[in-house]
Design a protein around this motif. Structure first.
Motif, PDB file in Angstrom:
ATOM      1  N   THR A  32      -9.303  23.598  -2.052  1.00  8.33           N
ATOM      2  CA  THR A  32     -10.121  22.714  -2.202  1.00  8.33           C
ATOM      3  C   THR A  32      -9.683  21.197  -2.366  1.00  8.33           C
ATOM      4  N   LEU A  33     -10.483  20.321  -1.512  1.00  7.80           N
ATOM      5  CA  LEU A  33      -9.853  19.030  -1.531  1.00  7.80           C
ATOM      6  C   LEU A  33     -11.025  18.362  -2.421  1.00  7.80           C
ATOM      7  N   SER A  34     -10.468  17.546  -3.494  1.00  7.13           N
ATOM      8  CA  SER A  34     -11.403  16.656  -4.194  1.00  7.13           C
ATOM      9  C   SER A  34     -10.974  15.408  -4.500  1.00  7.13           C
ATOM     10  N   ARG A  35     -11.717  14.403  -4.806  1.00  9.98           N
ATOM     11  CA  ARG A  35     -11.457  12.998  -4.810  1.00  9.98           C
ATOM     12  C   ARG A  35     -12.062  12.351  -6.324  1.00  9.98           C
ATOM     13  N   ASP A  36     -11.140  11.687  -6.887  1.00 11.45           N
ATOM     14  CA  ASP A  36     -11.558  11.075  -8.215  1.00 11.45           C
ATOM     15  C   ASP A  36     -11.390   9.830  -7.874  1.00 11.45           C
ATOM     16  N   ASN A  37     -12.667   8.918  -7.644  1.00 15.62           N
ATOM     17  CA  ASN A  37     -12.945   7.442  -7.249  1.00 15.62           C
ATOM     18  C   ASN A  37     -12.234   6.771  -8.265  1.00 15.62           C
ATOM     19  N   ALA A  38     -12.437   7.100  -9.574  1.00 14.63           N
ATOM     20  CA  ALA A  38     -12.158   6.165 -10.827  1.00 14.63           C
ATOM     21  C   ALA A  38     -10.509   6.185 -10.717  1.00 14.63           C
ATOM     22  N   ALA A  39      -9.933   7.350 -10.353  1.00 13.83           N
ATOM     23  CA  ALA A  39      -8.555   7.360 -10.556  1.00 13.83           C
ATOM     24  C   ALA A  39      -7.783   7.035  -9.255  1.00 13.83           C
ATOM     25  N   ASN A  40      -8.581   6.712  -8.436  1.00 16.91           N
ATOM     26  CA  ASN A  40      -7.996   6.502  -6.826  1.00 16.91           C
ATOM     27  C   ASN A  40      -7.303   7.621  -6.314  1.00 16.91           C
ATOM     28  N   THR A  41      -7.772   8.920  -6.444  1.00 17.17           N
ATOM     29  CA  THR A  41      -6.554   9.889  -6.235  1.00 17.17           C
ATOM     30  C   THR A  41      -7.429  11.123  -5.544  1.00 17.17           C
ATOM     31  N   VAL A  42      -6.663  11.649  -4.520  1.00 13.55           N
ATOM     32  CA  VAL A  42      -7.151  12.864  -3.886  1.00 13.55           C
ATOM     33  C   VAL A  42      -6.334  13.960  -4.432  1.00 13.55           C
ATOM     34  N   CYS A  59      -2.487  13.073  -4.677  1.00 12.84           N
ATOM     35  CA  CYS A  59      -2.260  11.771  -3.987  1.00 12.84           C
ATOM     36  C   CYS A  59      -3.102  10.703  -4.476  1.00 12.84           C
ATOM     37  N   PRO A  60      -2.214   9.947  -5.469  1.00 11.48           N
ATOM     38  CA  PRO A  60      -2.920   8.653  -5.536  1.00 11.48           C
ATOM     39  C   PRO A  60      -2.553   7.557  -4.765  1.00 11.48           C
ATOM     40  N   ALA A  61      -3.704   6.653  -4.766  1.00  5.32           N
ATOM     41  CA  ALA A  61      -3.330   5.469  -3.666  1.00  5.32           C
ATOM     42  C   ALA A  61      -3.029   4.204  -4.697  1.00  5.32           C
ATOM     43  N   SER A  62      -2.136   3.405  -4.079  1.00  3.48           N
ATOM     44  CA  SER A  62      -1.998   2.230  -4.497  1.00  3.48           C
ATOM     45  C   SER A  62      -2.480   0.977  -3.614  1.00  3.48           C
ATOM     46  N   ARG A  63      -2.888   0.137  -4.043  1.00  2.26           N
ATOM     47  CA  ARG A  63      -3.180  -1.182  -3.506  1.00  2.26           C
ATOM     48  C   ARG A  63      -4.468  -1.172  -2.373  1.00  2.26           C
ATOM     49  N   PHE A  64      -5.071   0.240  -2.337  1.00  4.94           N
ATOM     50  CA  PHE A  64      -6.042   0.171  -1.427  1.00  4.94           C
ATOM     51  C   PHE A  64      -7.095   1.188  -1.905  1.00  4.94           C
ATOM     52  N   ALA A  65      -8.268   1.087  -1.519  1.00  4.76           N
ATOM     53  CA  ALA A  65      -9.407   2.150  -2.267  1.00  4.76           C
ATOM     54  C   ALA A  65      -9.467   3.403  -1.238  1.00  4.76           C
ATOM     55  N   LEU A  66      -9.415   4.603  -1.673  1.00  6.72           N
ATOM     56  CA  LEU A  66      -9.310   5.780  -1.162  1.00  6.72           C
ATOM     57  C   LEU A  66     -11.000   5.943  -0.381  1.00  6.72           C
ATOM     58  N   THR A  67     -11.751   5.475  -1.019  1.00 10.45           N
ATOM     59  CA  THR A  67     -13.268   5.644  -0.632  1.00 10.45           C
ATOM     60  C   THR A  67     -13.664   4.755   0.789  1.00 10.45           C
ATOM     61  N   GLU A  68     -12.532   4.057   0.982  1.00 11.59           N
ATOM     62  CA  GLU A  68     -12.725   3.081   2.383  1.00 11.59           C
ATOM     63  C   GLU A  68     -12.196   3.849   3.448  1.00 11.59           C
ATOM     64  N   TYR A  69     -11.532   4.923   3.268  1.00 17.21           N
ATOM     65  CA  TYR A  69     -10.869   5.689   4.458  1.00 17.21           C
ATOM     66  C   TYR A  69     -11.276   7.351   4.410  1.00 17.21           C
ATOM     67  N   GLU A 123       0.689  -1.091   0.145  1.00 18.22           N
ATOM     68  CA  GLU A 123       0.094   0.031   0.017  1.00 18.22           C
ATOM     69  C   GLU A 123       0.848   1.286  -0.154  1.00 18.22           C
ATOM     70  N   GLN A 124       0.515   2.357  -0.739  1.00 17.61           N
ATOM     71  CA  GLN A 124       1.079   3.365  -0.785  1.00 17.61           C
ATOM     72  C   GLN A 124       0.260   4.593  -1.100  1.00 17.61           C
ATOM     73  N   ARG A 159      -4.165   8.696   5.633  1.00 18.32           N
ATOM     74  CA  ARG A 159      -5.282   8.132   5.710  1.00 18.32           C
ATOM     75  C   ARG A 159      -5.519   7.745   7.353  1.00 18.32           C
ATOM     76  N   SER A 160      -6.909   7.575   7.479  1.00 17.29           N
ATOM     77  CA  SER A 160      -7.564   6.931   8.761  1.00 17.29           C
ATOM     78  C   SER A 160      -8.503   6.065   8.487  1.00 17.29           C
ATOM     79  N   THR A 161      -8.615   5.128   9.426  1.00 21.27           N
ATOM     80  CA  THR A 161      -9.671   4.234   9.259  1.00 21.27           C
ATOM     81  C   THR A 161     -11.014   4.765  10.180  1.00 21.27           C
ATOM     82  N   PHE A 162     -10.832   5.570  10.901  1.00 22.06           N
ATOM     83  CA  PHE A 162     -11.927   6.268  11.504  1.00 22.06           C
ATOM     84  C   PHE A 162     -12.646   7.288  10.213  1.00 22.06           C
TER      85      PHE A 162
END
Length: 123
Positions: free
Chosen positions: A68-78, A22-32, A2-3, A97-100
């Protein structure tokens, strides 16, 4: 593994704009919950933007209306769009990221971090 891998930091003039990724690898940003933080030399780390697990955003007064923070779920990037930048915005910027579901920015539950990207605002 994960990265989180921030990028986009640069030298920019006061009043200018910059977008950090901020792209995420090996986990889904939408879960955090995802946060953007910064730390300038000799200063404490400061949270500048957060998106909760439910998708709500938060900004402290120091950046409200400029960042402004935005999130692209398809790109798994914030992203962090930063406008009207000031010299005081100079810092290394990190995403985390946080699990909370809805953590405060000062909470110790931000437990996974990227390596940071340098933003310098100067003429």
């Amino acid at each position: 593994q994960e990265q989180l891998a921030e990028s986009g930091g640069h030298l920019v003039q006061p009043g200018g704009s910059l977008t950090l990724s901020c792209p995420a690898s090996r986990f889904a940003l939408t879960e955090y919950a995802i946060g953007w933080f910064r730390q300038a030399p000799g200063k404490e780390r400061e949270g500048v933007a957060r998106i909760s697990l439910q998708g709500g955003t938060y900004y402290p007064d120091s950046v409200k209306g400029r960042f402004t923070l935005s999130r692209d779920n398809a790109a798994n990037t914030v992203y962090l769009q930063m406008d009207r930048l000031k010299p005081d915005d100079t810092a290394v910027y990190y995403c985390a990221r946080s699990t909370f579901a809805n953590p405060t920015m000062t909470s110790p539950v931000w437990d996974f971090w990227g390596q940071g990207t340098q933003v310098t605002v100067s003429s």
